[in-house]
Each structure stands twice: as C-alpha cells, then as structure tokens.
Design an enzyme around this catalytic site. Structure first.
Site, PDB file in Angstrom:
ATOM      1  N   ASN A 220      27.506 -34.503  23.640  1.00 17.23           N
ATOM      2  CA  ASN A 220      26.426 -33.517  23.626  1.00 17.23           C
ATOM      3  C   ASN A 220      26.525 -32.624  24.869  1.00 17.23           C
ATOM      4  O   ASN A 220      26.418 -33.116  25.988  1.00 17.23           O
ATOM      5  CB  ASN A 220      25.078 -34.248  23.596  1.00 17.23           C
ATOM      6  CG  ASN A 220      23.885 -33.330  23.714  1.00 17.23           C
ATOM      7  OD1 ASN A 220      23.981 -32.118  23.585  1.00 17.23           O
ATOM      8  ND2 ASN A 220      22.733 -33.929  23.976  1.00 17.23           N
TER       9      ASN A 220
ATOM     10  N   TYR B   9      21.966 -44.561  16.114  1.00 21.33           N
ATOM     11  CA  TYR B   9      23.165 -43.866  15.647  1.00 21.33           C
ATOM     12  C   TYR B   9      23.261 -44.016  14.130  1.00 21.33           C
ATOM     13  O   TYR B   9      23.618 -43.081  13.420  1.00 21.33           O
ATOM     14  CB  TYR B   9      24.424 -44.443  16.296  1.00 21.33           C
ATOM     15  CG  TYR B   9      24.443 -44.306  17.797  1.00 21.33           C
ATOM     16  CD1 TYR B   9      24.606 -43.075  18.417  1.00 21.33           C
ATOM     17  CD2 TYR B   9      24.295 -45.437  18.608  1.00 21.33           C
ATOM     18  CE1 TYR B   9      24.621 -42.956  19.793  1.00 21.33           C
ATOM     19  CE2 TYR B   9      24.310 -45.329  19.990  1.00 21.33           C
ATOM     20  CZ  TYR B   9      24.471 -44.086  20.573  1.00 21.33           C
ATOM     21  OH  TYR B   9      24.480 -43.982  21.941  1.00 21.33           O
TER      22      TYR B   9
ATOM     23  N   CYS C 231      19.939 -36.625  23.386  1.00 20.05           N
ATOM     24  CA  CYS C 231      20.813 -37.751  23.068  1.00 20.05           C
ATOM     25  C   CYS C 231      20.301 -39.042  23.700  1.00 20.05           C
ATOM     26  O   CYS C 231      20.621 -40.132  23.213  1.00 20.05           O
ATOM     27  CB  CYS C 231      22.248 -37.462  23.494  1.00 20.05           C
ATOM     28  SG  CYS C 231      22.432 -36.924  25.199  1.00 20.05           S
TER      29      CYS C 231
ATOM     30  N   GLU D 215       9.066 -40.325  28.842  1.00 20.04           N
ATOM     31  CA  GLU D 215       8.533 -39.897  27.544  1.00 20.04           C
ATOM     32  C   GLU D 215       7.631 -40.945  26.889  1.00 20.04           C
ATOM     33  O   GLU D 215       7.023 -40.672  25.868  1.00 20.04           O
ATOM     34  CB  GLU D 215       9.698 -39.574  26.599  1.00 20.04           C
ATOM     35  CG  GLU D 215      10.533 -38.402  27.057  1.00 20.04           C
ATOM     36  CD  GLU D 215      11.679 -38.095  26.109  1.00 20.04           C
ATOM     37  OE1 GLU D 215      11.836 -38.773  25.065  1.00 20.04           O
ATOM     38  OE2 GLU D 215      12.445 -37.161  26.419  1.00 20.04           O
TER      39      GLU D 215
END
Length: 151
Positions: free
Chosen positions: A107, A86, A115, A144
């Site tokens: 979001n 952040y 996000c 990922e």
C-alpha cells in the site's frame, strides 16, 4: 513531485502529490510544499490524530497493478474503528488471501488507505509496512478504538 511533512504521534509523515492527487505517504521528514491538496491532506491527518475525522476525503492515485488498486479500494471501505481480515478482502475480490496480504504490504498510502485495519485469519495481529512495524499498527488501532483485544 511535490511533498509536505506532517509531524504525527507515530512519527514524521511525508505526503507526495502528483497532478492533484496524493500518491504516496512515507515515514520520513522532508521540506514541505504548499498546495491545496497537500494542505488539505495535512489538515485531515491532523484531524484524524485529534480524533475528529470519521473518514479521509482526499484525491488519491494508487500507482500499481489493477489488483493493487482493487485491494486499496477495498481497504478504503473499512471504517475508522473497525477491522477486517485478508480473507474478507480476498472473498470480496474472489482471490486467495496471500496475494491480498502482499498488496496490503505494498500500500503506497498507509493510514489514509488503512492497511493497518486489516488483520490475519481469526483477527490475529499481522505485520505493518510503516515505520515501527506492528507497534505502529497497534498504536493506530488503539487510537481508533479498533481491535478490542488490543485496547
């Protein structure tokens, strides 16, 4: 508003389209409409979950304040497999980190606007607004290959 549902490894995801752009992704199952934009979004989500997509390329429209839109634009720059904090986004925008956290939580198009790739100070795991909360965030980061501490 048109919508289409995709059954993903993290649950049923419904995409909403308005005027040729994706405006929202929600964890729920609905009846599906077929438009070029919704079909493209479903195809890209399937490729993402198959590990074949390097970046989403969809027309998006973030409904919200200029600040919300700016935070979403910064989140879209985070590549698959990477994370930021952040504070990183706050520094780029010249604002405090706390409002960035609020904008991340607001979001409207999670996963596509990633996000889940935004962490707390020092890379700490923080909340996630999608169904399943932090567990879903961890699942997406693992998928990922991001956030090495989570793998």
């Amino acid at each position: 508003m048109l919508s289409a549902c995709y059954h993903s490894p993290v649950g049923a995801l419904t995409l909403f389209e308005e005027d040729g752009a994706i405006t929202r992704l929600h964890w729920a199952e609905t009846e599906s409409a077929h438009t070029a934009v919704l079909d493209q979004a479903i195809t890209q989500l399937a490729a993402y979950f198959a590990g074949e997509l390097k970046a989403f390329d969809l027309p998006l429209r973030v409904k919200g304040s200029e600040f919300q839109q700016a935070v979403c634009a910064e989140m879209q720059k985070i590549p698959i497999g990477e994370t930021c904090t952040y504070g990183d986004i706050a520094k780029t925008l010249g604002v405090a980190a706390q409002p960035v956290g609020g904008a991340c939580g607001g979001n409207p198009i999670p996963i596509i606007i990633p996000c889940h790739r935004v962490m707390g100070a020092g890379g700490k795991l923080t909340g996630f607004s999608g169904a399943g909360g932090v567990e879903t965030k961890v699942a997406l980061l693992r998928h990922e290959g991001a956030g090495g501490l989570l793998i």
